[in-house]
Design a protein around this motif. Structure first.
Motif, PDB file in Angstrom:
ATOM      1  N   SER A  21       0.847  -1.185   0.000  1.00  0.00           N
ATOM      2  CA  SER A  21       0.000   0.000   0.000  1.00  0.00           C
ATOM      3  C   SER A  21       0.883   1.235   0.000  1.00  0.00           C
ATOM      4  CB  SER A  21      -0.949  -0.014   1.191  1.00  0.00           C
ATOM      5  OG  SER A  21      -0.210   0.166   2.366  1.00  0.00           O
ATOM      6  N   ALA A  22       0.331   2.325  -0.517  1.00  0.00           N
ATOM      7  CA  ALA A  22       1.126   3.545  -0.608  1.00  0.00           C
ATOM      8  C   ALA A  22       0.213   4.747  -0.476  1.00  0.00           C
ATOM      9  CB  ALA A  22       1.864   3.593  -1.944  1.00  0.00           C
ATOM     10  N   ARG A  23       0.789   5.781   0.152  1.00  0.00           N
ATOM     11  CA  ARG A  23       0.072   7.047   0.202  1.00  0.00           C
ATOM     12  C   ARG A  23       0.536   7.808  -1.036  1.00  0.00           C
ATOM     13  NH1 ARG A  23       0.375  10.262   5.702  1.00  0.00           N
ATOM     14  NH2 ARG A  23      -1.148   8.649   6.196  1.00  0.00           N
ATOM     15  N   ILE A  24      -0.336   7.937  -2.024  1.00  0.00           N
ATOM     16  CA  ILE A  24       0.162   8.479  -3.282  1.00  0.00           C
ATOM     17  C   ILE A  24      -0.074   9.965  -3.436  1.00  0.00           C
ATOM     18  CG2 ILE A  24       0.089   6.302  -4.574  1.00  0.00           C
ATOM     19  CD1 ILE A  24      -2.493   7.377  -5.863  1.00  0.00           C
ATOM     20  N   TYR A  25      -0.949  10.535  -2.642  1.00  0.00           N
ATOM     21  CA  TYR A  25      -1.157  11.962  -2.802  1.00  0.00           C
ATOM     22  C   TYR A  25      -1.519  12.600  -1.472  1.00  0.00           C
ATOM     23  CZ  TYR A  25      -2.221  16.340  -5.093  1.00  0.00           C
ATOM     24  OH  TYR A  25      -2.179  17.648  -5.490  1.00  0.00           O
ATOM     25  N   THR A  26      -0.975  13.779  -1.221  1.00  0.00           N
ATOM     26  CA  THR A  26      -1.280  14.522  -0.010  1.00  0.00           C
ATOM     27  C   THR A  26      -1.729  15.918  -0.414  1.00  0.00           C
ATOM     28  OG1 THR A  26       0.479  13.316   1.078  1.00  0.00           O
ATOM     29  CG2 THR A  26      -0.390  15.253   2.211  1.00  0.00           C
ATOM     30  N   LEU A  27      -2.892  16.303   0.060  1.00  0.00           N
ATOM     31  CA  LEU A  27      -3.395  17.639  -0.269  1.00  0.00           C
ATOM     32  C   LEU A  27      -3.445  18.473   0.998  1.00  0.00           C
ATOM     33  CD1 LEU A  27      -4.892  19.780  -2.005  1.00  0.00           C
ATOM     34  CD2 LEU A  27      -7.002  18.554  -1.496  1.00  0.00           C
TER      35      LEU A  27
END
Lengths: 348, 480
Positions: free
Chosen positions: B143-149
């Motif tokens: 799993s990956a955190r692909i975007y941070t806003l």
């Protein structure tokens, strides 16, 4: 009252059509301010040249501007821009007649000139070739098929043709052309999708002609698809109507062979109305040519129309509209001559 | 009268072609009514010709049913929109409120998605600006955190609650975003021990890395199974909220008819074409027939100078090549549907006038009219109460017969780029398809359906006209 007089009357009424179109074009251009725009572009072009010349002689920038301003007023007066548009109508008519409409915006002729008359004149033959071939072929096929079917009314062939002509009446020819490209060019790769020659065009004359014919197959078929169905059907109906006339029954009653009845009694009487139908068909074919050329990128006047619409090129559109009307009138007149010489009854 | 009209109907209804025509007409009318009642009036400008409305649609893909003709399981277009969080809780240690939006789906297609996008709408917060994370868990456990806003904080003088992205949603095109590529580069290094720079990742396509397993070298094979997408809103106030979150897994097929190169759902545009085509056909021919028949009756009955003038004008207009003049006038006067209808009427009436006049000339000498004149009936009364009803069936048949011409003329003008830009029509769809080169790359779903619909509409009226022919012209009946 001979042939000459009849043709003169027809010729005059066609000239009236050309003149009416011309007048309408010029009035619409004047009333919408488009003619102002074209003339101002003219003035601007001239001023740019004058500025270049003057800047050699007059060094003082203020003097230069003053001199240019004077020239500008002179030019505007010469072009009639100081008066309302309706005073300029005769001048505008002359301009359209002579195709003196200045330069196109972006479109150029094949040789690179951007004078409106140059661009249009070199395209006329391409359109004429395409339409003539399609009309002649359609007339040959349409009339002979129509006559043949008229002798077998109610047969399977007759019903198929009736349906075919109904479909043909409802078919947008340009869409048929697109479908032809999709089938014959994209899927089967049999024929080129557009243009008049391959790039680079073959140099040898015979190969060149063959190349041209290969490129013409789909556009000609497309134009024919639009008119053929109707022509077959109309020819059939006309022949059928004539075949019911009393003089045909009389001929049969006399015991004449069917072949002679057909040729001398039915066909001879059917030719003029069939020809009338073809005369009116020319208008449709010219309109169809605009769309067909667009679809097949055939470098005639029709494609030029599309390019001019896309490029917002007013002078070109005006000139094209006029030339199309002129060609139409000319084609009509040629057919009138044919018609009058075939049917003695119209020589009133 | 009713006896003759019943007889006329019987003759009309006895042919199959009439029945076919009536059925097709019923379909056209039903579809048109559906569109009129369900579509917004400003559909053309606000939706159809507004590229922003179509960003989340796949570009230039065939219809969904096209996949039955290929052996592969082609990716369908999936749009996941969540309005309420699947889970809300308070993390005491960090002092944060966590709202979690969870999307799970089983990905069993044989192809990668064509793109991925992520949208957030209307973020409202009361204290510190919240942070939104997008995390993806794959079937293989990676799993990956692909975007941070990071939502922008309050500006000076701004009042609570602070609203962000409430007018235009915040949308990130994940397949091509540099920060996403960076995250994926990290994921590959950590979980697969593969080094790829973010630029390399963007050339391969982030959607291939997210939905694939590394093969040899830089190749990725599709990884089937259940995926889970988590959108996490981390905020400092319990009342903070998000309007909706949307995650798009773009397919390679879409809808009933597919999409064009802007991603527009062609089915939607084609449906809109029904009422427009019918409107143009019916309005144009009704007006043309009214003008043409009136002029013909007057010309034939009144005669004299009136006749001369009407016939002269009709002759000139009838001999003008129509399409060039239409192109010129519409180009100069700017395209609009009413201008097109007006011009088709203005140049379309003479044909009928010439025929009607010749019919009236015959009727004028009939005994009926003679008797009317003897009784002292006025000209108008004779023309419209006695002559008109006799030729009305013929005029009606002509009206039906002229309808395809009007529909085809409008389609042709639209195809040349002179259509009304506020009303999408079939001709305009074909124009875009042609201009965009859809023909040369084989986008059949873009080229074939609009043309077929034009043919269908036009042929409906041809069938009706053919069915009416034996009613109007009894001479044809014996050939049945």
């Amino acid at each position: 009252m001979g042939l000459g007089r009849t043709l003169l009357i027809r010729g005059l009424s066609l000239l009236l059509v050309v003149f009416a179109v011309l007048l309408m074009v010029v009035i619409v251009l004047g009333a919408t301010g488009v003619s102002d725009k074209i003339l101002k572009a003219y003035v601007g072009e001239e001023l740019r040249q004058i500025r270049q010349e003057l800047s050699q002689r007059i060094r003082d920038p203020q003097e230069l501007e003053k001199a240019l301003e004077a020239y500008k007023l002179d030019l505007e007066r010469a072009f009639g821009l100081d008066k309302p548009w309706y005073f300029r109508l005769p001048d505008m008519v002359r301009r359209v007649l002579l195709l003196d409409l200045g330069t196109s915006r972006t479109i150029t002729s094949f040789s690179g000139s951007n004078k409106v008359s140059d661009i249009i004149l070199e395209r006329i033959p391409n359109t004429v070739i395409l339409v003539t071939v399609a009309v002649v072929l359609s007339a040959l096929v349409g009339i002979s098929a129509g006559v043949k079917i008229a002798t077998r009314v109610g047969s399977l062939l007759d019903r198929i043709t009736s349906y075919f002509s109904a479909v043909s009446y409802a078919l947008p020819s340009w869409w048929t052309g697109i479908i032809f490209i999709l089938i014959f060019s994209f899927y089967f790769r049999l024929l080129p999708p557009g243009g008049m020659y391959s790039t680079p065009p073959p140099q040898e004359p015979l190969a060149r002609l063959l190349d041209l014919m290969l490129h013409a197959v789909l556009p000609v078929l497309t134009l024919m698809a639009a008119i053929l169905g109707g022509w077959i059907y109309v020819s059939r109906t006309i022949v059928l109507n004539v075949a019911q006339e009393d003089f045909v029954s009389a001929a049969r009653a006399k015991g004449l062979p069917e072949r002679i009845v057909m040729r001398r009694y039915i066909l001879r009487a059917s030719t003029p109305p069939i020809l009338t139908n073809i005369v009116f068909g020319i208008a449709g074919s010219l309109g169809g040519a605009i769309l067909t050329e667009t679809v097949f990128r055939w470098p005639g006047m029709g494609l030029l129309y599309y390019e001019a619409i896309t490029a917002f090129d007013e002078p070109l559109i005006i000139a094209l509209t006029f030339i199309f009307t002129l060609i139409y009138a000319a084609a009509r007149f040629i057919l009138e001559i044919l018609y009058v010489s075939l049917d003695p009854r119209v020589r009133y | 009268m009713s006896e003759t009209s019943r007889e006329a109907w019987r003759v009309f209804w006895s042919s199959n072609i009439s029945k076919l025509g009536i059925n097709l007409l019923a379909i056209l009318v039903i579809v048109s009514l559906y569109v009129v009642f369900t579509y917004p009036l400003d559909f053309g400008l606000k939706y159809w010709n507004n590229p922003a409305h179509w960003v989340d649609y796949p570009k230039g893909v065939p219809p969904e049913w096209a996949k039955y003709f290929t052996s592969e399981n082609v990716t369908e277009h999936r749009i996941y929109t969540l309005y309420v969080p699947s889970e809300s809780r308070f993390v005491e240690a960090a002092g944060l409120y966590i709202k979690r939006y969870v999307i799970t789906f089983d990905y069993q297609y044989d192809e990668f998605p064509s793109f991925l996008s992520f949208t957030v709408f209307n973020v409202t917060f009361n204290r510190e600006p919240p942070i939104i994370f997008l995390e993806i868990s794959r079937p293989d456990g990676v799993s990956a955190r692909i975007y941070t806003l990071a939502v922008p904080g309050p500006q000076e003088g701004e009042k609570k609650p602070y609203m962000r992205y409430s007018e235009t949603p915040f949308r990130v095109f994940l397949s091509g975003d540099p920060s996403v590529a960076q995250q994926l580069s990290r994921m590959l290094k950590r979980d697969f021990d593969i080094s790829l720079t973010p630029t390399e990742i963007n050339t391969i396509g982030p959607e291939k890395i997210l939905f694939g397993e590394p093969d040899t070298g830089k190749n990725f094979t599709i990884l089937k199974g259940v995926y889970r997408v988590d959108v996490v809103l981390a905020s400092s106030d319990e009342k903070d909220s998000v309007g909706y979150v949307r995650f798009v897994v773009a397919g390679n097929v879409y809808g009933w008819v597919g999409t064009d190169s802007l991603g527009r759902d062609l089915a939607v545009g084609l449906l809109f074409g029904f009422p427009v085509a019918l409107l143009i056909g019916v309005v144009t021919t009704t007006l043309t027939t009214a003008v043409g028949a009136t002029a013909g009756i007057i010309s034939g009955y009144v005669g004299g100078k009136t006749d001369d003038i009407i016939q002269r004008i009709a002759d000139v207009i009838n001999n003008i090549p129509l399409l060039p003049i239409l192109i010129f006038l519409i180009f100069v006067l700017k395209p609009s549907i009413w201008l097109i209808v007006f011009l088709l009427v203005a140049f379309g009436w003479p044909g009928l006038t010439i025929i009607v006049r010749s019919m009236v000339l015959q009727l004028r000498t009939s005994q009926l009219v003679e008797a009317e004149v003897a009784l002292g009936a006025s000209k108008w009364r004779i023309m419209f109460r006695h002559i008109f009803p006799q030729i009305a069936p013929f005029i009606f048949a002509q009206m039906i017969f002229a309808t395809p011409t009007a529909i085809l003329a409008e389609a042709a003008l639209s195809f040349l780029g002179l259509g009304d830009p506020s009303l999408p029509t079939w001709g305009q769809i074909l124009n875009y398809g042609f201009r965009d080169g859809g023909v040369y790359v084989g986008y059949w779903w873009w080229i074939v359906p609009p043309g077929l619909l034009i043919v269908l509409t036009a042929i409906t009226f041809v069938f009706l006209a053919l069915g009416l022919e034996p009613v109007v012209n009894p001479r044809l009946r014996r050939f049945k």
